[in-house]
Design an enzyme around this catalytic site. Structure first.
Site, PDB file in Angstrom:
ATOM      1  N   GLU A 144     -20.385  -2.645  19.164  1.00  8.04           N
ATOM      2  CA  GLU A 144     -19.636  -3.138  18.286  1.00  8.04           C
ATOM      3  C   GLU A 144     -18.251  -2.911  18.407  1.00  8.04           C
ATOM      4  O   GLU A 144     -17.394  -2.834  17.597  1.00  8.04           O
ATOM      5  CB  GLU A 144     -19.905  -2.844  16.692  1.00  8.04           C
ATOM      6  CG  GLU A 144     -21.306  -3.315  16.383  1.00  8.04           C
ATOM      7  CD  GLU A 144     -21.825  -3.114  14.900  1.00  8.04           C
ATOM      8  OE1 GLU A 144     -20.997  -2.758  13.875  1.00  8.04           O
ATOM      9  OE2 GLU A 144     -23.261  -2.976  14.681  1.00  8.04           O
ATOM     10  N   ARG A 162       0.826  -1.094   0.000  1.00 12.03           N
ATOM     11  CA  ARG A 162      -0.033  -0.164  -0.037  1.00 12.03           C
ATOM     12  C   ARG A 162       0.875   1.306   0.147  1.00 12.03           C
ATOM     13  O   ARG A 162       0.643   2.345   0.732  1.00 12.03           O
ATOM     14  CB  ARG A 162      -0.858  -0.064   1.134  1.00 12.03           C
ATOM     15  CG  ARG A 162      -2.046  -0.994   1.179  1.00 12.03           C
ATOM     16  CD  ARG A 162      -3.004  -1.062   2.258  1.00 12.03           C
ATOM     17  NE  ARG A 162      -2.528  -1.449   3.327  1.00 12.03           N
ATOM     18  CZ  ARG A 162      -2.759  -1.050   4.593  1.00 12.03           C
ATOM     19  NH1 ARG A 162      -4.134  -0.476   4.943  1.00 12.03           N
ATOM     20  NH2 ARG A 162      -2.004  -1.578   5.933  1.00 12.03           N
ATOM     21  N   GLU A 163       1.918   1.237  -0.954  1.00 13.85           N
ATOM     22  CA  GLU A 163       2.798   2.374  -0.866  1.00 13.85           C
ATOM     23  C   GLU A 163       2.087   3.678  -1.247  1.00 13.85           C
ATOM     24  O   GLU A 163       2.533   4.758  -0.765  1.00 13.85           O
ATOM     25  CB  GLU A 163       3.885   2.019  -1.622  1.00 13.85           C
ATOM     26  CG  GLU A 163       4.848   1.122  -1.404  1.00 13.85           C
ATOM     27  CD  GLU A 163       4.621  -0.484  -1.840  1.00 13.85           C
ATOM     28  OE1 GLU A 163       3.276  -0.536  -2.266  1.00 13.85           O
ATOM     29  OE2 GLU A 163       5.381  -1.451  -1.881  1.00 13.85           O
ATOM     30  N   SER A 170     -23.067   0.570  15.556  1.00 16.96           N
ATOM     31  CA  SER A 170     -21.774   0.719  16.198  1.00 16.96           C
ATOM     32  C   SER A 170     -21.728   2.213  16.743  1.00 16.96           C
ATOM     33  O   SER A 170     -22.248   2.952  16.260  1.00 16.96           O
ATOM     34  CB  SER A 170     -20.695   0.798  14.956  1.00 16.96           C
ATOM     35  OG  SER A 170     -20.931   1.751  13.720  1.00 16.96           O
ATOM     36  N   CYS A 193     -26.829   5.625   9.551  1.00 11.13           N
ATOM     37  CA  CYS A 193     -25.774   4.522   9.623  1.00 11.13           C
ATOM     38  C   CYS A 193     -25.422   4.415  10.763  1.00 11.13           C
ATOM     39  O   CYS A 193     -25.360   5.150  11.703  1.00 11.13           O
ATOM     40  CB  CYS A 193     -24.891   4.496   8.270  1.00 11.13           C
ATOM     41  SG  CYS A 193     -24.037   3.137   7.656  1.00 11.13           S
ATOM     42  N   ARG A 205      -8.523   4.300   0.254  1.00 16.81           N
ATOM     43  CA  ARG A 205      -8.968   3.378   1.503  1.00 16.81           C
ATOM     44  C   ARG A 205      -8.977   2.022   0.660  1.00 16.81           C
ATOM     45  O   ARG A 205      -9.316   1.743  -0.462  1.00 16.81           O
ATOM     46  CB  ARG A 205     -10.287   3.788   1.459  1.00 16.81           C
ATOM     47  CG  ARG A 205     -10.981   2.724   2.388  1.00 16.81           C
ATOM     48  CD  ARG A 205     -12.094   3.099   3.330  1.00 16.81           C
ATOM     49  NE  ARG A 205     -12.721   1.760   3.862  1.00 16.81           N
ATOM     50  CZ  ARG A 205     -12.518   1.325   4.976  1.00 16.81           C
ATOM     51  NH1 ARG A 205     -11.390   1.502   5.520  1.00 16.81           N
ATOM     52  NH2 ARG A 205     -13.255  -0.048   5.033  1.00 16.81           N
ATOM     53  N   TRP A 215     -19.169  -8.828  -0.078  1.00 16.54           N
ATOM     54  CA  TRP A 215     -18.074  -8.085   0.344  1.00 16.54           C
ATOM     55  C   TRP A 215     -16.540  -9.072   0.570  1.00 16.54           C
ATOM     56  O   TRP A 215     -15.808  -8.766   1.258  1.00 16.54           O
ATOM     57  CB  TRP A 215     -18.130  -7.261   1.546  1.00 16.54           C
ATOM     58  CG  TRP A 215     -18.968  -6.116   1.132  1.00 16.54           C
ATOM     59  CD1 TRP A 215     -19.386  -5.654   0.029  1.00 16.54           C
ATOM     60  CD2 TRP A 215     -19.658  -4.914   1.956  1.00 16.54           C
ATOM     61  NE1 TRP A 215     -20.135  -4.615  -0.159  1.00 16.54           N
ATOM     62  CE2 TRP A 215     -20.186  -4.211   1.052  1.00 16.54           C
ATOM     63  CE3 TRP A 215     -19.652  -4.693   3.156  1.00 16.54           C
ATOM     64  CZ2 TRP A 215     -20.947  -3.032   1.633  1.00 16.54           C
ATOM     65  CZ3 TRP A 215     -20.200  -3.802   3.929  1.00 16.54           C
ATOM     66  CH2 TRP A 215     -20.883  -2.827   2.945  1.00 16.54           C
ATOM     67  N   HIS A 231     -22.407  10.794   7.924  1.00 21.03           N
ATOM     68  CA  HIS A 231     -21.169  10.853   7.181  1.00 21.03           C
ATOM     69  C   HIS A 231     -20.506  12.240   7.117  1.00 21.03           C
ATOM     70  O   HIS A 231     -19.213  12.371   6.667  1.00 21.03           O
ATOM     71  CB  HIS A 231     -21.388  10.608   5.508  1.00 21.03           C
ATOM     72  CG  HIS A 231     -21.933   9.163   5.503  1.00 21.03           C
ATOM     73  ND1 HIS A 231     -23.284   8.903   5.343  1.00 21.03           N
ATOM     74  CD2 HIS A 231     -21.203   8.076   5.236  1.00 21.03           C
ATOM     75  CE1 HIS A 231     -23.468   7.622   5.422  1.00 21.03           C
ATOM     76  NE2 HIS A 231     -22.538   7.122   5.254  1.00 21.03           N
ATOM     77  N   ASP A 276     -27.835  -6.644   9.361  1.00 23.36           N
ATOM     78  CA  ASP A 276     -27.488  -5.541   8.176  1.00 23.36           C
ATOM     79  C   ASP A 276     -27.262  -6.341   6.779  1.00 23.36           C
ATOM     80  O   ASP A 276     -26.719  -7.205   6.746  1.00 23.36           O
ATOM     81  CB  ASP A 276     -26.212  -5.104   8.913  1.00 23.36           C
ATOM     82  CG  ASP A 276     -26.325  -4.293   9.923  1.00 23.36           C
ATOM     83  OD1 ASP A 276     -27.181  -3.439  10.254  1.00 23.36           O
ATOM     84  OD2 ASP A 276     -25.242  -4.059  10.831  1.00 23.36           O
TER      85      ASP A 276
HETATM   86  N1  GLN Z   1     -24.177  -2.308  12.111  1.00 25.47           N
HETATM   87  C1  GLN Z   1     -23.334  -1.716  11.392  1.00 25.47           C
HETATM   88  C2  GLN Z   1     -22.493  -0.522  12.010  1.00 25.47           C
HETATM   89  O1  GLN Z   1     -23.529   0.475  12.831  1.00 25.47           O
HETATM   90  C3  GLN Z   1     -23.811  -1.236   9.978  1.00 25.47           C
HETATM   91  C4  GLN Z   1     -22.640  -0.435   8.961  1.00 25.47           C
HETATM   92  C5  GLN Z   1     -23.258  -0.290   7.678  1.00 25.47           C
HETATM   93  O2  GLN Z   1     -24.345  -0.537   7.258  1.00 25.47           O
HETATM   94  N2  GLN Z   1     -22.409  -0.078   6.960  1.00 25.47           N
HETATM   95  O3  GLN Z   1     -21.509   0.032  11.961  1.00 25.47           O
HETATM   96 ZN    ZN Z   2     -25.170   1.699   7.053  1.00 20.71          ZN
END
Ligand code: GLN
Ligand code: ZN
Length: 759
Positions: free
Chosen positions: A489, A16-17, A438, A731, A520, A566, A699, A604
């Site tokens: 979490e 990952r340089e 989380s 989220c 990332r 994923w 976000h 999720d």
């Molecule tokens: N339960 C996960 C969190 O809260 C959901 C993350 C996600 O939707 N990408 O981090």
């Molecule tokens: Zn989410």
């Protein structure tokens, strides 16, 4: 003799340089010259590696400091006005501002980012409007071509084609179709092609992956005009047209009829395209590039099968009209399996990363000319070994899957009956408040995990640390006054990796990095065998959290479709099969959580929408099995156990029906950015169960005010009614800091109370 070629190489570097250098530059620890030098060093290393593999034609222009779609926009000068004051977009300050924005009071919003087809790579979305003007900025690309020439690389420039560039962009003016800009854009491409020819290029690769999503009449016309213009601009240059990730479908005749010299077919995803092409009489001047090595997944190629494709083509066209290639750019796989020294040798023998895949391409090219018997025999041994290895095959899992009946993916009672049972067991107010799972991953947590990994602390001390964090998060939620709590979490590095590390049939790599976006990178687990759950994965954390409080605590799992999506999935059985195996493992966990006294469990599925196939005709089947997998995971519980799900990162308007078919009791869904449009889709369809449209965007570091969230709630209640509405963020909160999260959640609870009182 056939020729070998590569379509694109990962740019991030083995260690990952590029990530390090770029982040150093952002932090002011490295100057622009230093970052340029780091890029040049990586390009040189990667070209050498491809030459050492023997590849005959090597891409230039596939390297990027952030993203290749952003580079394509910059190359033709499609730079939104708001960045003009920063400087030329070909220089780092404006370039990175487009990718990441500029913070602060006089900040500038970045371009949006979205998924690159059905990969886990995200590209930067160019912005187009009626006023967009184009201007060629080829300096960077031309410099890279001379760099490659100086190293005697058999270089072939790669461009994102004009139609895909316009289609992948978004219109900044309602109702404006970017494709209308084609006439303005083509002269710039023509000029560019002319310059590439003048710079000594003999062949140029034009990527038009729009073919993968299926074309409309507008795109068909645009592609015809584009290639006519490119051909006219550089009559002596060979043009290679590449699309990948799906079949050309009904547009194969169009692709074959364009004035090009080579057409690339992705035979991993669409083996049928070869026979379709051969049946249509490939014009005498046209050669076929056959993608017979999977550029999208990590498995070793079944050389015998790939060779059969190549032979079929060579029999009809002659060997010299066949090019051997990976199916798509190797951007989507890690660079070198050689770095995975800790991986079990048997499993390692089944894998190939970018470097090994190029070796396979070369082997196949030589095998087509006869010979390579030993390599073919070894490939046979690998395939046979993999198919029968006790490591991959778990008879119990298969038997369990085979014995499933429709009942297994159905809850005991319909949603409204369950609702009553849940209300009795889970006393919650109207408009209940909750979070997505989380809480912030603090520096302390990260170093706790790192210490454990390095063996500096034992399992006991780690457990203590996590428990302390769980208790802290529970007390904070009680104090804020949330209704349905979460454990936070703290124990998870990543929502898929965490489960991948505990499930049978999964392996983790040490250095298997692939670029997700910009700097990332992710290390997707590899699913190599039948999936099962050797032991409970989350029960002890959830049970501990529940033991601390009278309030209900929600269990928290990742769903089967997202885990599949994923990870690097196995290629020796249908994805449906793998998804259902994961679903059974998750089901076991759900049932254990219920038995441990957990009354609400969230599964999720943020990747549910993105798993959808590119081609329309395959979507129904996907939605069928993806829905079934989710239901299989969640249907093992009693009526009174409340099943939640969560989705984000996508537009859901077109799959509301499928979301309803999941039959989750409650779904929380990203809505702060797409807003009312989404809610209307749910209301139009009269979505039957409970729903929590995110009332604030996690976000952004901004702390939203209570009144602002109350307004969002009232708006949602106006569309969906207040009876089945939940109150939650968009989220999970793991990327935020406690300083932002606590006031935001306090305001959210206040907003819920205010709206509740007015009911
Ligand atoms: N339960 C996960 C969190 O809260 C959901 C993350 C996600 O939707 N990408 O981090
Ligand atoms: Zn989410």
């Amino acid at each position: 003799m056939a020729t070998s070629l590569n379509l694109g190489f990962p740019r991030i570097g083995k260690r990952r340089e590029l990530k390090r250098a770029t982040e150093d530059y952002w932090a002011g620890r490295l100057d622009a010259e230093g970052l340029e030098a780091a890029g040049a060093a990586l390009r040189a290393e990667h070209w050498q590696l491809q030459m050492a593999a023997g590849i005959n034609s090597i891409p230039v222009g596939d390297f990027s400091f952030y993203d290749h779609v952003l580079d394509a926009a910059v190359l033709v000068g499609a730079v939104p006005e708001r960045f003009a004051a920063i400087g030329e977009a070909t220089e780092f300050p404006a370039y990175f501002a487009m990718a990441r924005g500029i913070g602060g009071e006089h900040g500038i919003a970045p371009l949006e980012m979205t998924k690159w087809f059905d990969t886990n790579y995200h590209y930067i979305v160019p912005e187009f409007g009626p006023k967009t003007a184009f201007r060629l900025q080829a300096g960077r690309l031309l410099r890279q071509i001379s760099e490659a020439q100086a190293l005697s690389v058999p270089a072939r420039p790669v461009l994102l084609g004009p139609v895909s560039l316009l289609r992948l962009g978004k219109s900044v003016e309602p109702g404006f179709d970017p494709i209308l800009l084609l006439d303005r854009l083509l002269p710039v491409y023509a000029e560019l092609i002319g310059q590439l020819q003048a710079a000594g290029a003999q062949c140029v690769q034009i990527d038009e992956p729009v073919f993968a999503t299926g074309l409309g009449e507008a795109e068909r016309g645009a592609l015809r005009r584009s290639f006519a213009a490119l051909r006219a601009a550089a009559p002596k240059l060979r043009l290679l047209l590449a699309s990948y990730f799906a079949s050309y479908g009904e547009d194969l005749p169009l692709a074959l009829s364009l004035p090009i010299d080579v057409l690339h077919l992705d035979l991993v995803r669409a083996p049928q395209d070869l026979d379709a092409a051969l049946a249509q009489q490939v014009a005498p001047g046209l050669r076929l590039s056959l993608g017979v090595v999977d550029g999208h997944n990590v498995w070793r190629t079944d050389l015998r099968r790939s060779l059969a494709h190549l032979r079929r083509a060579a029999d009809v066209l002659g060997e010299e009209r066949v090019l051997v290639a990976p199916s798509c750019s190797l951007l989507h796989v890690p660079i070198d399996l050689g770095a995975e020294t800790a991986l079990d040798p048997e499993l390692r023998g089944w894998l190939a990363f970018a470097r090994q895949k190029l070796g396979e391409v070369e082997t196949l090219r030589r095998a087509l000319g006869g010979g390579e018997e030993e390599a073919l025999a070894e490939s046979d041994r690998v395939q046979e070994g993999r198919a029968s290895s006790p490591r991959a095959v778990h008879p119990e899992v298969r038997a369990r899957l085979a014995a499933l009946t429709a009942k297994d993916s159905r809850r005991q009672s319909p949603g409204d009956v369950r609702r009553g049972a849940q209300a009795r067991r889970l006393p919650l107010p109207a408009l209940p408040t909750t979070t997505i799972g989380s809480f912030p991953q603090t520096q302390e947590l990260r170093s706790l995990r790192a210490q454990m990994r390095r063996g500096e602390i034992g399992a006991g001390a780690y457990e203590e640390g996590i428990r302390a964090e769980i208790e802290r998060v529970i007390r904070l939620q009680e104090e804020i006054g949330l209704d349905l709590l979460v454990h936070g979490e703290a124990e998870r590095n990543d929502m898929v990796e965490y489960f991948g590390e505990q499930l049978g049939g999964f392996a983790s790599t040490g250095n298997g990095w692939v670029q997700s976006y910009g700097t990332r990178c992710v290390k997707p687990p590899i699913i190599y065998g039948d999936v099962y759950r050797p032991a409970p994965m989350t029960v002890r954390w959830s049970a501990y959290a529940q033991s601390l409080t009278e309030q209900p605590v929600k269990g928290m799992l990742t769903g089967p479709v997202t885990i599949l999506q994923w990870s690097f999935a196995r290629d020796d059985q249908p994805r449906e099969q793998t998804a259902k195996q994961i679903a059974l493992a998750i089901r076991d966990e759900v049932v254990d959580l219920e038995a441990a006294g957990i009354r609400a469990i969230q599964i999720d599925e943020p990747a549910f929408r993105e798993g959808m196939p590119l081609r329309r005709e395959e979507r129904e089947d996907y939605l069928r099995w993806a829905t079934e997998a989710f239901r299989l995971a969640t249907s093992g519980v009693r009526d009174e156990t409340q099943i939640h799900s969560h989705m984000c990162y996508s537009e859901f308007n077109d799959i509301v029906e499928a979301i309803a078919a999941l039959d989750a009791d409650v779904i929380s869904i990203e809505a702060a950015r797409s807003g009312m449009e989404l809610l209307e889709a749910f209301s139009r369809f009269s979505y039957p169960n409970e729903i929590g449209p995110g009332v604030y965007d996690i976000h952004s570091p901004r702390v939203p005010g209570a009144e602002e969230m109350a307004q969002a709630l009232r708006a949602a209640a106006g569309v969906l009614g207040s009876g089945k509405l939940w109150v939650n963020p968009d989220c999970g909160l793991k990327t935020r800091r406690f300083e932002e999260v606590l006031p935001s959640l306090r305001n959210m609870v206040e907003a819920a109370k205010a709206v509740r009182e007015a009911l």
